[in-house]
Motif scaffolding. Structure first.
Motif, short mmCIF file in Angstrom:
data_model
loop_
_atom_site.label_atom_id
_atom_site.label_comp_id
_atom_site.label_asym_id
_atom_site.label_seq_id
_atom_site.Cartn_x
_atom_site.Cartn_y
_atom_site.Cartn_z
N ALA A 182 0.54 -4.57 2.43
CA ALA A 182 -0.93 -4.43 2.46
C ALA A 182 -1.51 -5.42 3.47
O ALA A 182 -0.92 -6.48 3.71
N GLU A 228 0.86 -1.17 0.00
CA GLU A 228 0.00 0.00 0.00
C GLU A 228 0.91 1.23 0.00
O GLU A 228 1.86 1.29 0.76
N ALA A 236 -3.19 0.56 -3.75
CA ALA A 236 -2.45 -0.70 -3.85
C ALA A 236 -1.31 -0.54 -4.85
O ALA A 236 -1.44 0.15 -5.87
N LEU A 286 -7.09 -5.66 2.04
CA LEU A 286 -6.76 -5.01 0.77
C LEU A 286 -6.36 -6.06 -0.28
O LEU A 286 -6.75 -5.98 -1.45
#
Length: 583
Positions: free
Chosen positions: A324, A291, A296, A328
């Motif tokens: 992440a 992230e 992303a 996500l």
RNA sequence: CGGGGCGUAGCUCAGCUUGGCUAGAGCGCAGCGUUCGGGACGCUGAGGUCGCAGGUUCAAAUCCUGUCGCCCCGACCA
């Protein structure tokens, strides 16, 4: 100095808690004593050495036109919040009180460095381009709430640092940042050379401190925590965090097989899938979801490679990347963690160069419990952004084709081009010739003095003990008076001591009532570079012995020549240490 | 912060599994004597809240619970 009037608590026993050589030897030689985890008392012998290091640093900083000042360890938390570093540093920032409190303690921190304090000073007093450039420095104790102090004085919570901070109106040209940066770089070379360290200057990552250029000064030793990557021809050297690799060639010979989905129940790691499908990790594509800036960012590396997050962040032109979370990953891939792949993935993807030359690879199918084989970059997924985003590994070459070697090392110094991060955050601005306001351009330059000491011991010791470089040895010469009860011995030893001291040499007279072997062992353990042995056996032959600790070479000279010989050896050793720079 | 280990004399450690008299050794330290060119030897001696707190027990260094500290591996690291 007489041994019996000084304080050198040596020990034969190897301390149980010390794992690395410098730590063991510093404890055994009576140089340091631990008070709590990550904080040490410097006993008299150790403090002498530390002060010598400090003197060298101060001399070179003054020669490089740095101006010294002293700042408090206590600082307002508020300034750290201004620059965003209170949050960035988290628990590493030592606070006087609990963060829940609202008294002065809760608002006060112990400085791990002093960018905020120095920038505030410049903001307050400097308004015009006419007052710049400025280069301040300090040699002071700093504090860091290290989660795990280790390796003796190599990683502590309280330590002595030289920090310098420079302020400029511009980057290039007269009085610019580059100019000071180069001067500091040169001063660092002088400092480490004079300290007798075999150091290497390398390109480093500037990390979250920001800035666009940075070099680290490394000393190779197994006790270190950093990795130095260097090409065999020595043309390239960098911290592993930054080390660039030459592109890998396309091995060819591919069938460009069709895409095939395979069932891989509960097999989410490279190892598991590799074993299950009997496919080498280097034939797999690892898909890591990060992230960055709230979005992303997908990184593709070969299965046997690791993502270098610093390189990835640089390639993606984002400040920082963070792994992440499962939510996500699930949202992006539509699958559980462990089954991500580039085929059909709609997100920003940075492809490592090594992946771009793969054929018929195996990777996740973006479908829980499934992988796909026969994946070919370009055919099965588009390669829009490709870069060098992985850790260098054994077998890689530098861009010039020379093979890379890897060495553990200690970082003893670091120079940064900071830019305007702090000046902007704290409004340290100046007016230019046209009366226009600009944030000052900054540089910062740090040296860990305790680390210089430990690095010198790591780099210079043998099974008998420490071998100090002459320049930072607590004493330059030790006189072993073998039997103080023998009149001629004690008289001559005392005389040599006085004469050497009068020439400005740091000399320690071992006047203890101890047996010869005992004194020799101690002298070797504490690592004094030159030993003068005065004993009745030698005196019967009309000589004293002068031995060099590092080489064991011994000269037998008449007592009348001893002072002269020692002076020459001290001088020669100082010069030899300066020449020990490795690159 | 996750995993592992360890807290007994200044230092290195034994004893703990299977609770039991006054808690031991080596090194170091003090006194006396001998010794004196590679960490000497003999005799005598000082030195301990067994990390801390609570519990079990007739009895705890030893068993149980909690807590604090230190080291190592990992994560983190301007």
């Amino acid at each position: 100095m007489k041994w019996t009037e000084f304080f050198i608590p040596t020990s034969k026993e190897v301390p149980a808690d010390a794992a690395v050589p410098s730590h063991q030897l510093m404890l055994r030689a009576g140089i340091i004593r631990q008070v709590v985890a990550g904080a040490y008392t410097y006993l008299p012998l150790g403090y002498r050495s530390l002060r010598k290091i400090e003197a060298i640093v101060r001399e070179e900083m003054n020669a490089a036109r740095g101006i010294e000042l002293n700042m408090p360890a206590m600082q307002p938390l508020e300034w750290w919040e201004l620059t965003g570093r209170a949050a960035a540093m988290g628990d590493v920032l030592v606070r006087l009180g609990s963060s829940g409190g609202d008294d002065w303690r809760a608002r006060t921190v112990l400085g791990p460095t002093h960018e905020e304090v120095i920038t505030e000073i410049v903001r307050a007093y400097v308004n015009s381009y006419k007052q710049l450039p400025l280069c301040f420095y300090q040699i002071q104790t700093k504090f860091r709430g290290e989660a795990r102090p280790k390796s003796g004085v190599l990683r502590t919570r309280e330590f002595l640092m030289k920090d310098a901070y420079s302020f400029h109106t511009c980057k290039e040209g007269d009085g610019g940042l580059d100019d000071t940066y180069d001067r500091m770089y040169a001063a660092y070379c002088a400092i480490f050379s004079r300290s007798g360290l075999p150091y290497i200057a390398v390109e480093a990552d500037s990390g979250p401190i920001g800035g666009d250029a940075s070099h680290e000064f490394m000393v190779p030793t197994d006790a270190g925590e950093d990795y130095l990557v260097q090409s065999e021809d020595k043309a390239y050297a960098a911290n592993l965090e930054r080390a660039e690799v030459a592109p890998l060639a396309d091995e060819g010979g591919a069938a460009d097989a069709p895409l095939t989905e395979v069932h891989t129940p509960n097999l989410g790691t490279i190892d598991e899938v590799s074993t299950f499908l009997k496919c080498e990790p280097r034939k797999m594509i690892k898909t890591i979801i990060y992230e960055a800036n709230g979005e992303a960012l997908v990184a593709l590396v070969r299965g046997d490679h690791e993502v270098n997050e610093a390189k990835l962040a640089r390639a993606a032109k984002v400040g920082m990347v963070a792994a992440a979370d499962a939510a996500l990953i699930n949202k992006i891939t539509g699958a559980d963690v462990g089954f991500a792949g580039p085929v059909g993935l709609s997100a920003r993807i940075i492809v490592d160069q090594a992946v771009t030359v793969m054929h018929d690879a195996v990777t996740g199918a973006n479908k829980t419990d499934y992988h796909i084989t026969g994946v070919n970059p370009g055919r099965d997924f588009e390669v829009t952004e490709s870069a060098d985003i992985r850790m260098a590994v054994k077998g890689d070459c530098a861009k010039n084709g020379s093979p890379l070697t890897f060495k553990k090392c200690i970082e003893v110094g670091h120079v940064f081009k900071l830019g305007t991060k702090y000046s902007e955050a704290m409004s340290a601005t100046f007016l230019d010739v046209n009366g226009k306001s600009h944030p000052m351009i900054m540089g910062c330059y740090g040296i860990g003095l305790n680390r210089i000491m430990a690095a010198a011991i790591e780099a210079g010791h043998d099974e008998k003990g420490i071998c100090w470089p002459m320049s930072i040895a607590p004493f330059q010469v030790v006189i072993c008076a073998l039997d103080m009860r023998v009149e001629e011995v004690s008289t001559l030893a005392g005389k040599l001591h006085d004469e050497l001291e009068a020439t400005g040499i740091d000399v320690l007279l071992d006047d203890r009532d101890a047996r010869p072997g005992f004194k020799f062992k101690d002298a070797e353990l504490i690592g004094i570079p030159i030993r003068v042995t005065v004993g009745k056996r030698g005196l019967a032959d009309g000589i004293v012995e002068i031995q060099t600790r590092r080489t064991g070479e011994t000269a037998k000279v008449p007592p009348l020549d001893a002072v002269d010989t020692v002076q020459k050896l001290v001088q020669a050793a100082m010069e030899a240490d300066c020449a020990r720079k490795t690159k």
